[in-house]
Design a protein around this motif. Structure first.
Motif, PDB file in Angstrom:
ATOM      1  N   TYR A 108       0.747  -1.306   0.076  1.00  0.00           N
ATOM      2  CA  TYR A 108       0.158  -0.111   0.169  1.00  0.00           C
ATOM      3  C   TYR A 108       1.010   1.214   0.088  1.00  0.00           C
ATOM      4  CZ  TYR A 108      -3.004  -3.703   2.065  1.00  0.00           C
ATOM      5  OH  TYR A 108      -3.677  -4.952   2.359  1.00  0.00           O
TER       6      TYR A 108
ATOM      7  N   TYR B 269       0.251   5.371   0.985  1.00  0.00           N
ATOM      8  CA  TYR B 269      -0.205   6.260   1.754  1.00  0.00           C
ATOM      9  C   TYR B 269       0.422   7.816   1.694  1.00  0.00           C
ATOM     10  CZ  TYR B 269      -3.870   3.030   3.606  1.00  0.00           C
ATOM     11  OH  TYR B 269      -4.901   2.283   3.800  1.00  0.00           O
TER      12      TYR B 269
ATOM     13  N   GLN C  79       0.778  11.236   4.019  1.00  0.00           N
ATOM     14  CA  GLN C  79       0.297  12.027   5.288  1.00  0.00           C
ATOM     15  C   GLN C  79       0.828  13.367   5.392  1.00  0.00           C
ATOM     16  OE1 GLN C  79       1.737  10.052   8.821  1.00  0.00           O
ATOM     17  NE2 GLN C  79      -0.187  10.768   9.940  1.00  0.00           N
TER      18      GLN C  79
ATOM     19  N   GLN D 204      -2.732  15.193   9.993  1.00  0.00           N
ATOM     20  CA  GLN D 204      -3.723  14.401   9.458  1.00  0.00           C
ATOM     21  C   GLN D 204      -3.447  12.911   9.567  1.00  0.00           C
ATOM     22  OE1 GLN D 204      -6.497  15.898   7.942  1.00  0.00           O
ATOM     23  NE2 GLN D 204      -5.720  17.855   8.931  1.00  0.00           N
ATOM     24  N   GLY D 205      -4.284  12.172   9.315  1.00  0.00           N
ATOM     25  CA  GLY D 205      -4.062  10.677   9.352  1.00  0.00           C
ATOM     26  C   GLY D 205      -3.367  10.413   7.928  1.00  0.00           C
ATOM     27  N   PRO D 206      -2.962   9.049   7.802  1.00  0.00           N
ATOM     28  CA  PRO D 206      -2.259   8.748   6.467  1.00  0.00           C
ATOM     29  C   PRO D 206      -3.674   8.651   5.527  1.00  0.00           C
ATOM     30  CG  PRO D 206      -1.609   7.403   8.259  1.00  0.00           C
ATOM     31  CD  PRO D 206      -2.586   8.306   8.737  1.00  0.00           C
TER      32      PRO D 206
ATOM     33  N   PHE E  99      -5.119   7.156   1.815  1.00  0.00           N
ATOM     34  CA  PHE E  99      -4.879   6.047   1.048  1.00  0.00           C
ATOM     35  C   PHE E  99      -4.711   6.778  -0.534  1.00  0.00           C
ATOM     36  CE2 PHE E  99      -5.215   1.901  -1.126  1.00  0.00           C
ATOM     37  CZ  PHE E  99      -6.099   2.283  -2.089  1.00  0.00           C
TER      38      PHE E  99
ATOM     39  N   TYR F 160      -3.212   0.419  -3.829  1.00  0.00           N
ATOM     40  CA  TYR F 160      -2.751  -0.811  -3.214  1.00  0.00           C
ATOM     41  C   TYR F 160      -2.476  -1.736  -4.318  1.00  0.00           C
ATOM     42  CZ  TYR F 160      -6.529  -3.816  -2.376  1.00  0.00           C
ATOM     43  OH  TYR F 160      -7.756  -4.775  -2.449  1.00  0.00           O
TER      44      TYR F 160
ATOM     45  N   MET G 163       4.741  13.359   3.586  1.00  0.00           N
ATOM     46  CA  MET G 163       5.400  12.010   4.126  1.00  0.00           C
ATOM     47  C   MET G 163       4.826  10.950   3.120  1.00  0.00           C
ATOM     48  SD  MET G 163       7.559  10.504   5.783  1.00  0.00           S
ATOM     49  CE  MET G 163       7.970  11.008   7.615  1.00  0.00           C
TER      50      MET G 163
ATOM     51  N   LEU H 120       4.212   7.198   2.790  1.00  0.00           N
ATOM     52  CA  LEU H 120       4.138   5.942   3.408  1.00  0.00           C
ATOM     53  C   LEU H 120       3.900   4.671   2.806  1.00  0.00           C
ATOM     54  CD1 LEU H 120       2.350   7.284   6.771  1.00  0.00           C
ATOM     55  CD2 LEU H 120       4.877   6.755   6.446  1.00  0.00           C
TER      56      LEU H 120
ATOM     57  N   TYR I  82      -1.447  -3.591   8.871  1.00  0.00           N
ATOM     58  CA  TYR I  82      -0.131  -3.230   8.129  1.00  0.00           C
ATOM     59  C   TYR I  82       1.027  -3.151   8.682  1.00  0.00           C
ATOM     60  CZ  TYR I  82      -3.610  -1.033   4.735  1.00  0.00           C
ATOM     61  OH  TYR I  82      -5.067  -0.676   3.861  1.00  0.00           O
TER      62      TYR I  82
ATOM     63  N   PHE J 110       4.275  -0.525   8.457  1.00  0.00           N
ATOM     64  CA  PHE J 110       4.542   0.793   7.851  1.00  0.00           C
ATOM     65  C   PHE J 110       6.091   0.686   7.526  1.00  0.00           C
ATOM     66  CE2 PHE J 110       0.826   3.321   6.710  1.00  0.00           C
ATOM     67  CZ  PHE J 110       0.187   2.795   7.457  1.00  0.00           C
ATOM     68  N   GLY J 111       6.415   1.159   6.748  1.00  0.00           N
ATOM     69  CA  GLY J 111       7.939   1.731   6.566  1.00  0.00           C
ATOM     70  C   GLY J 111       8.294   3.084   7.180  1.00  0.00           C
ATOM     71  N   SER J 112       9.404   3.595   7.056  1.00  0.00           N
ATOM     72  CA  SER J 112       9.770   4.642   7.735  1.00  0.00           C
ATOM     73  C   SER J 112       9.514   5.999   7.052  1.00  0.00           C
ATOM     74  CB  SER J 112      11.233   4.823   8.105  1.00  0.00           C
ATOM     75  OG  SER J 112      11.656   3.755   8.774  1.00  0.00           O
TER      76      SER J 112
ATOM     77  N   ARG K  86      10.048  11.697   3.146  1.00  0.00           N
ATOM     78  CA  ARG K  86       9.439  13.063   3.350  1.00  0.00           C
ATOM     79  C   ARG K  86       9.917  13.823   2.206  1.00  0.00           C
ATOM     80  NH1 ARG K  86       7.165  15.563   6.806  1.00  0.00           N
ATOM     81  NH2 ARG K  86       7.472  14.086   8.586  1.00  0.00           N
TER      82      ARG K  86
ATOM     83  N   TYR L  49      -3.207   2.230  15.878  1.00  0.00           N
ATOM     84  CA  TYR L  49      -1.688   2.679  15.703  1.00  0.00           C
ATOM     85  C   TYR L  49      -1.310   3.748  16.545  1.00  0.00           C
ATOM     86  CZ  TYR L  49      -1.697  -0.087  11.261  1.00  0.00           C
ATOM     87  OH  TYR L  49      -1.749  -1.460  10.306  1.00  0.00           O
TER      88      TYR L  49
ATOM     89  N   SER M 143       6.772   7.015  11.710  1.00  0.00           N
ATOM     90  CA  SER M 143       5.674   6.172  10.798  1.00  0.00           C
ATOM     91  C   SER M 143       4.776   5.609  11.959  1.00  0.00           C
ATOM     92  CB  SER M 143       6.201   5.296   9.635  1.00  0.00           C
ATOM     93  OG  SER M 143       7.043   4.279  10.349  1.00  0.00           O
ATOM     94  N   PRO M 144       3.508   5.236  11.643  1.00  0.00           N
ATOM     95  CA  PRO M 144       2.684   4.518  12.403  1.00  0.00           C
ATOM     96  C   PRO M 144       3.249   3.008  12.862  1.00  0.00           C
ATOM     97  CG  PRO M 144       1.429   5.745  10.915  1.00  0.00           C
ATOM     98  CD  PRO M 144       2.950   5.660  10.390  1.00  0.00           C
TER      99      PRO M 144
ATOM    100  N   LEU N 103       1.761  -0.526  14.626  1.00  0.00           N
ATOM    101  CA  LEU N 103       0.384  -1.238  14.841  1.00  0.00           C
ATOM    102  C   LEU N 103       0.398  -1.593  16.582  1.00  0.00           C
ATOM    103  CD1 LEU N 103      -2.193  -2.504  13.956  1.00  0.00           C
ATOM    104  CD2 LEU N 103      -0.844  -4.695  13.622  1.00  0.00           C
TER     105      LEU N 103
ATOM    106  N   LEU O  21      -4.015   6.873  16.150  1.00  0.00           N
ATOM    107  CA  LEU O  21      -4.666   6.824  15.017  1.00  0.00           C
ATOM    108  C   LEU O  21      -5.551   5.495  14.928  1.00  0.00           C
ATOM    109  CD1 LEU O  21      -1.614   7.164  12.427  1.00  0.00           C
ATOM    110  CD2 LEU O  21      -3.496   8.920  12.719  1.00  0.00           C
TER     111      LEU O  21
ATOM    112  N   LEU P  78      -7.233   0.447   4.534  1.00  0.00           N
ATOM    113  CA  LEU P  78      -7.502   0.859   5.656  1.00  0.00           C
ATOM    114  C   LEU P  78      -7.770   2.351   5.484  1.00  0.00           C
ATOM    115  CD1 LEU P  78      -4.895  -0.559   8.309  1.00  0.00           C
ATOM    116  CD2 LEU P  78      -7.163  -1.400   7.708  1.00  0.00           C
TER     117      LEU P  78
ATOM    118  N   PHE Q   4      -7.831   5.742   7.661  1.00  0.00           N
ATOM    119  CA  PHE Q   4      -7.700   6.344   9.031  1.00  0.00           C
ATOM    120  C   PHE Q   4      -8.152   7.472   9.267  1.00  0.00           C
ATOM    121  CE2 PHE Q   4      -3.694   3.880  10.026  1.00  0.00           C
ATOM    122  CZ  PHE Q   4      -3.363   3.322   8.822  1.00  0.00           C
ATOM    123  N   GLY Q   5      -8.354   7.819  10.785  1.00  0.00           N
ATOM    124  CA  GLY Q   5      -8.923   8.915  11.345  1.00  0.00           C
ATOM    125  C   GLY Q   5      -7.683  10.049  11.188  1.00  0.00           C
ATOM    126  N   THR Q   6      -7.937  11.199  11.690  1.00  0.00           N
ATOM    127  CA  THR Q   6      -6.634  12.204  11.842  1.00  0.00           C
ATOM    128  C   THR Q   6      -6.127  12.021  13.126  1.00  0.00           C
ATOM    129  OG1 THR Q   6      -8.372  13.598  13.003  1.00  0.00           O
ATOM    130  CG2 THR Q   6      -8.109  13.868  10.532  1.00  0.00           C
ATOM    131  N   GLY Q   7      -6.224  11.062  13.831  1.00  0.00           N
ATOM    132  CA  GLY Q   7      -5.567  10.847  15.148  1.00  0.00           C
ATOM    133  C   GLY Q   7      -6.078  11.722  16.416  1.00  0.00           C
TER     134      GLY Q   7
END
Lengths: 112, 110
Positions: free
Chosen positions: A33, A35, A37, A41-43, A45, A48, A89, A91, A101, A103-105, A108, B36, B43-44, B46, B88, B98, B100-103
């Motif tokens: 996937y 994403y 960010q 804000q959240g990631p 989409f 994928y 960013m 992701l 999931y 995630f990778g690092s 940016r 998360y 990064s997030p 889990l 998150l 997935l 996601f919300g804003t956290g």
């Protein structure tokens, strides 16, 4: 299991240039996937893959964005003609058939 | 209406207290629910996930689902300053992605 690897970690580019990011997922994971960010804000989409097939792409994704996963292993995300609004960013994540999931690092991107 | 909504916080709790984080989701067909943790600049990662058939406890963390009201909660017992982060909530429907919300930003003070 070496985790999800993303390259580069940081990228600064001038507006109008093309950039490409790479993601190497966890080897046993067939789902990958992308994403995006931004701060606060959240990631969000983007797209994928299941193996090499791109199964879904966000309606918000402009034609300047393209992603590939040619052999069902690593993936690339290319942004053409970058704009300042692309700064974020990026992701990458992978997952097995079910579950969460990993995630990778992230990469940016700063567009100046 | 956003698909997944969270209060942005910050939620401030003293060390040792229970932190309660919530999110609501709009898709009644959602099948699995994820929490998360994201530290600033990272990064997030889990924490845990649950399916639509029940709650789950893992160490100091408990995830609970209220399907009728369409909300998911995460309880953190014995909160530590190291738990200070953004949490998150994410929901999976009938596709693999997935949402996601804003956290919610959690601050645990000594």
């Amino acid at each position: 299991d070496t985790g999800v690897s993303q390259d580069p970690r940081h990228k600064i580019t001038k507006r109008g240039q093309n950039v490409t990011f790479r993601c190497d997922p966890i080897s046993e994971h067939n789902r990958l996937y992308w994403y995006r960010q931004t701060l606060g804000q959240g990631p969000e989409f983007l797209t994928y893959f299941q193996n090499e097939a791109q199964l879904e792409k966000s309606r918000l994704l402009s034609d300047r964005f393209s992603a590939e996963r040619p052999k069902g292993s690593f993936s690339t995300l290319e942004i053409q003609r970058t704009e300042q609004g692309d700064s974020a960013m990026y992701l990458c994540a992978s997952s097995p058939r079910s579950g969460g999931y990993t995630f990778g690092s992230g990469t940016r991107l700063t567009v100046v | 209406q956003k698909e997944v909504e969270q209060n942005s916080g910050p939620l401030s709790v003293p060390e040792g207290a229970i932190a309660s984080l919530n999110c609501t989701y709009s898709d009644r067909g959602s099948q699995s629910f994820f929490w998360y943790r994201q530290y600033s600049g990272k990064s997030p990662e889990l924490i845990m996930f649950i399916y639509s058939n029940g709650d789950k406890e893992d160490g100091r963390f408990t995830a609970q689902l209220n399907k009728a009201s369409q909300y998911v909660s995460l309880l953190i017992r014995d909160s530590q300053p190291s738990d200070s982060a953004t949490y998150l909530c994410a929901v999976r429907g009938n596709t693999d992605k997935l949402i996601f919300g804003t956290g919610t930003r959690l601050q645990v003070f000594p």
